[in-house]
Design a protein around this motif. Structure first.
Motif, PDB file in Angstrom:
ATOM      1  N   GLY A 264     -26.932  12.113  77.374  1.00  0.00           N
ATOM      2  CA  GLY A 264     -27.569  10.771  76.986  1.00  0.00           C
ATOM      3  C   GLY A 264     -27.680  10.828  75.560  1.00  0.00           C
TER       4      GLY A 264
ATOM      5  N   GLY B 236     -32.148   3.993  78.199  1.00  0.00           N
ATOM      6  CA  GLY B 236     -32.143   5.559  78.497  1.00  0.00           C
ATOM      7  C   GLY B 236     -32.810   5.823  79.710  1.00  0.00           C
ATOM      8  N   TRP B 237     -34.042   5.072  79.859  1.00  0.00           N
ATOM      9  CA  TRP B 237     -34.978   5.387  81.190  1.00  0.00           C
ATOM     10  C   TRP B 237     -34.138   4.952  82.302  1.00  0.00           C
TER      11      TRP B 237
ATOM     12  N   TRP C 129     -31.918   7.546  83.070  1.00  0.00           N
ATOM     13  CA  TRP C 129     -32.782   8.703  83.788  1.00  0.00           C
ATOM     14  C   TRP C 129     -32.848   8.547  85.180  1.00  0.00           C
ATOM     15  N   GLU C 130     -33.404   7.458  85.563  1.00  0.00           N
ATOM     16  CA  GLU C 130     -33.672   7.006  86.981  1.00  0.00           C
ATOM     17  C   GLU C 130     -32.403   7.104  87.847  1.00  0.00           C
TER      18      GLU C 130
ATOM     19  N   PRO D 243     -29.352  10.894  85.750  1.00  0.00           N
ATOM     20  CA  PRO D 243     -30.147  11.872  84.879  1.00  0.00           C
ATOM     21  C   PRO D 243     -29.109  12.651  83.992  1.00  0.00           C
TER      22      PRO D 243
ATOM     23  N   TRP E  49     -30.465  15.183  76.286  1.00  0.00           N
ATOM     24  CA  TRP E  49     -30.627  13.930  75.695  1.00  0.00           C
ATOM     25  C   TRP E  49     -30.423  14.260  74.126  1.00  0.00           C
TER      26      TRP E  49
ATOM     27  N   LEU F 226     -40.516  11.025  78.939  1.00  0.00           N
ATOM     28  CA  LEU F 226     -39.637  11.946  79.889  1.00  0.00           C
ATOM     29  C   LEU F 226     -40.172  13.055  80.234  1.00  0.00           C
TER      30      LEU F 226
ATOM     31  N   LYS G 172     -41.635  13.707  83.547  1.00  0.00           N
ATOM     32  CA  LYS G 172     -40.766  13.902  84.696  1.00  0.00           C
ATOM     33  C   LYS G 172     -39.828  15.244  84.553  1.00  0.00           C
ATOM     34  N   SER G 173     -39.498  15.562  83.736  1.00  0.00           N
ATOM     35  CA  SER G 173     -38.697  16.661  83.331  1.00  0.00           C
ATOM     36  C   SER G 173     -38.656  17.259  82.275  1.00  0.00           C
TER      37      SER G 173
END
Length: 228
Positions: free
Chosen positions: A6, A38-39, A42-43, A46, A50, A68, A71-72
């Protein structure tokens, strides 16, 4: 495997050049001109990595990186026109794995992408399968899946937290100087001070209470292993 990257960058020229070089290397690239887009990516789909600009309209790259990381632990390379050391340190402290200052060579970016994939994604070969499980007292590491357990609990860690814990677990009771740790974890092209080592140790200690990661005063750190 065709890895998905991404690219969050609002400069069309940089978008075109970077994506062209990455696609030439076989990567799938999704281009977005804002962190909000970008978000959404991701949802819904993903990426495996990045490449993130800092100065963006709306949500900036720092905020996106911080969000981010809740979450990851997906690899993040930050690209920015900001070349002050404090900006670089902030980007890395918020969870970035690498930082590249504009203007940069697209070939250098591709090289860093390859290196980061090699360091953060699981490797599959017979030799590593034989040594997949590494245990030092209450610390347990599964190399293949890059999973960390301490005192029976699993912890989400960043790529550099994982690299440091793995290095210590592979060398219990060995004292590493800050310079050693910078070289082995950040690489020989790291641009900052050894403060990054202290900050990384602090984060690990805060995350894993009572982990026997000891300070060797005036030198560096070691992971203490209880005597048999």
């Amino acid at each position: 495997m065709n890895y998905h990257i991404g690219l969050v960058e609002d400069d069309a020229n940089i978008q075109n050049i970077v994506s062209a070089y990455l696609k030439k290397e076989g990567y799938e690239v999704t281009i977005m001109d804002s962190a909000e887009k970008g978000w959404e990516l991701w949802e819904n789909d993903p990426p495996d990595m990045w490449i993130l600009d800092i100065m963006l309209p709306g949500m900036d790259g720092y905020e996106f990186c911080k969000k981010l990381r809740t979450k990851s632990e997906v690899p993040i390379i930050i690209i920015s026109a900001k070349d002050d050391e404090i900006d670089k340190i902030l980007g890395l402290e918020l969870g970035g794995d690498d930082y590249l200052t504009k203007p940069f060579s697209p070939r250098e970016l591709v090289a860093r992408v390859k290196r980061l994939f090699r360091r953060t994604l699981p490797k599959h070969n017979l030799q590593e399968e034989q040594t997949d499980r590494l245990k030092v007292d209450h610390l347990l590491i599964y190399r293949e899946d890059r999973r960390i357990f301490f005192q029976g609990n699993e912890y989400e860690v960043t790529s550099k937290e994982y690299d440091m814990l793995l290095l210590f677990a592979e060398n219990p009771n060995r004292a590493f100087s800050r310079e050693d740790l910078l070289l082995k974890i950040w690489g020989n092209d790291y641009f900052g001070s050894d403060r990054a080592v202290d900050d990384l140790v602090k984060r690990i200690r805060k995350k894993m209470d009572n982990i026997p990661l000891e300070t060797v005063w005036g030198y560096g750190y070691r992971l203490r292993k209880e005597e048999e």
